[in-house]
Write an enzyme that holds these catalytic residues in place. Structure first.
Site, mmCIF file in Angstrom:
data_model
loop_
_atom_site.group_PDB
_atom_site.id
_atom_site.type_symbol
_atom_site.label_atom_id
_atom_site.label_comp_id
_atom_site.label_asym_id
_atom_site.label_seq_id
_atom_site.Cartn_x
_atom_site.Cartn_y
_atom_site.Cartn_z
ATOM 1 N N LYS A 89 0.985 -0.861 0.528
ATOM 2 C CA LYS A 89 -0.356 0.140 0.052
ATOM 3 C C LYS A 89 1.256 0.708 0.059
ATOM 4 O O LYS A 89 0.529 2.703 -0.393
ATOM 5 C CB LYS A 89 -1.293 0.327 1.231
ATOM 6 C CG LYS A 89 -1.631 1.452 1.410
ATOM 7 C CD LYS A 89 -3.491 1.137 2.309
ATOM 8 C CE LYS A 89 -4.416 2.224 2.042
ATOM 9 N NZ LYS A 89 -5.266 1.612 2.879
ATOM 10 N N CYS A 194 -12.677 8.244 -7.017
ATOM 11 C CA CYS A 194 -13.854 7.175 -6.171
ATOM 12 C C CYS A 194 -14.169 8.431 -5.305
ATOM 13 O O CYS A 194 -13.697 9.234 -4.735
ATOM 14 C CB CYS A 194 -13.220 6.011 -5.243
ATOM 15 S SG CYS A 194 -14.731 5.242 -4.538
ATOM 16 N N ASP A 201 -8.427 5.967 -9.771
ATOM 17 C CA ASP A 201 -9.523 4.939 -10.281
ATOM 18 C C ASP A 201 -8.688 5.783 -12.470
ATOM 19 O O ASP A 201 -8.303 6.984 -12.171
ATOM 20 C CB ASP A 201 -10.502 4.848 -10.990
ATOM 21 C CG ASP A 201 -11.334 4.312 -9.581
ATOM 22 O OD1 ASP A 201 -10.790 3.521 -9.441
ATOM 23 O OD2 ASP A 201 -12.420 4.880 -8.874
ATOM 24 N N HIS A 234 -16.808 4.695 -12.306
ATOM 25 C CA HIS A 234 -17.221 4.651 -13.142
ATOM 26 C C HIS A 234 -18.048 4.756 -13.973
ATOM 27 O O HIS A 234 -17.909 5.481 -15.318
ATOM 28 C CB HIS A 234 -16.663 3.466 -13.553
ATOM 29 C CG HIS A 234 -14.928 2.852 -12.306
ATOM 30 N ND1 HIS A 234 -14.826 2.214 -12.235
ATOM 31 C CD2 HIS A 234 -14.573 3.716 -11.747
ATOM 32 C CE1 HIS A 234 -13.567 1.463 -10.964
ATOM 33 N NE2 HIS A 234 -13.611 2.717 -10.901
ATOM 34 N N ARG A 264 -8.732 -2.457 -9.190
ATOM 35 C CA ARG A 264 -8.497 -2.197 -8.142
ATOM 36 C C ARG A 264 -9.393 -3.148 -6.844
ATOM 37 O O ARG A 264 -10.089 -3.367 -6.663
ATOM 38 C CB ARG A 264 -9.140 -0.759 -8.279
ATOM 39 C CG ARG A 264 -8.483 -0.050 -6.338
ATOM 40 C CD ARG A 264 -8.789 1.253 -6.447
ATOM 41 N NE ARG A 264 -10.286 1.984 -6.934
ATOM 42 C CZ ARG A 264 -11.395 2.404 -6.160
ATOM 43 N NH1 ARG A 264 -11.027 2.168 -4.861
ATOM 44 N NH2 ARG A 264 -11.771 2.509 -6.124
#
Length: 299
Positions: A89, A194, A201, A234, A264
């Site tokens: 991460k 997002c 994204d 999206h 993702r």
């Protein structure tokens, strides 16, 4: 893992982290291998094997000094003999810190600069040699698409300046042409965020339209780039793009927009919208070929 190792590894994991809009190597976290190896009686000084850790970052993106997005698949490789690994991460947060940075006067200069920076940062972090390369998997996808052409091929990137990174339909420009013409366009650097987590994204956009109006490609690149700091799902982005283009064209024109986002969390979303005058079979065929091509190159 030992308690100390687990504490290091959990710096970001399971926590809401906003990341950084500016380059930040301090986001990187090195996790010692030794804590895990002790459980299996593996001696770091005399490893019973050889090997490498290979990482594929499907979502690496930065920009040229003119604001043109550059998105590539990044491959990272380093020896298992390194004392530490990079926590996943933290690596994602670090790579995302390049998203709004501008390097180089063209795409290749941007990639070369990013490559040198990343290689240096990871080498310093892990105290080992790093092999790093960018893979142009999307260019390979054009062999499958056949009809779809990368929109950048229609644009002089050196004369293109992009300054708006919030959805900007006002940058779109059209011109009338003598007859209906088909356009098959592919943009490989869509970036939005997002609306809930604010995580970035990335995706490919495929646009087909048939009209006696021509949407100027440079203006379309500017518009698609303007999603870079937008916060939407999206499906919403796909519909926004469709609606803006629909408003520019004639009511009877044919329009198809498909946004194929990269995975993702192991999941990708592939919204597709088309004008109701496009036969369902033709629309599904366009959708199927785009899904087939991108998904087979992003496994």
């Amino acid at each position: 893992m030992t308690d100390k190792t687990e504490q290091i590894a959990s710096k970001y994991l399971g926590k809401k982290i906003d990341g950084s809009d500016t380059y930040n190597p301090l986001l990187l976290v090195a996790v010692p291998r030794k804590g895990n190896r002790l459980q299996y009686n593996i001696d770091d000084k005399q490893l019973p094997f050889y090997g490498y850790d290979v990482w594929h970052a499907y979502e690496f993106s930065s920009m040229t000094k003119n604001g043109l997005p550059v998105t590539k698949l990044l491959k990272i490789k380093y020896s298992c003999e390194s004392e530490c690994i990079v926590e996943s991460k933290s690596l994602k947060l670090y790579l995302n810190s390049f998203n709004l940075e501008k390097y180089g006067s063209n795409i290749q200069e941007c990639l070369n600069t990013c490559k040198n920076i990343i290689k240096k940062d990871l080498s310093n972090l892990l105290k080992t040699d790093i092999e790093l390369e960018f893979i142009d998997n999307r260019q390979d996808s054009l062999k499958i698409f056949k009809n779809f052409e990368n929109i950048i091929n229609y644009v002089d990137e050196n004369s293109l300046t992009i300054e708006k990174f919030k959805e900007a339909p006002e940058v779109l420009e059209t011109e009338d042409i003598s007859q209906n013409k088909e356009h098959y366009l592919h943009f490989d650097s869509l970036r939005s965020n997002c609306r809930v987590t604010h995580q970035p994204d990335f995706g490919d956009v495929f646009i087909y339209y048939k009209s006696n109006k021509h949407i100027k490609e440079a203006s379309l690149v500017k518009y698609l780039c303007s999603f870079r700091s937008e916060y939407h799902f999206h499906e919403e982005c796909c519909e926004m793009i469709y609606k803006r283009l629909y408003d520019l064209l004639n009511p009877e024109d044919t329009l198809f927009v498909c946004a194929l986002y990269t995975r993702r969390g192991g999941i990708d979303i592939c919204p597709c919208r088309w004008h109701n005058n496009l036969p369902v079979g033709d629309a599904e065929k366009l959708f199927d070929v785009t899904v087939y091509a991108v998904n087979n190159l992003k496994q």
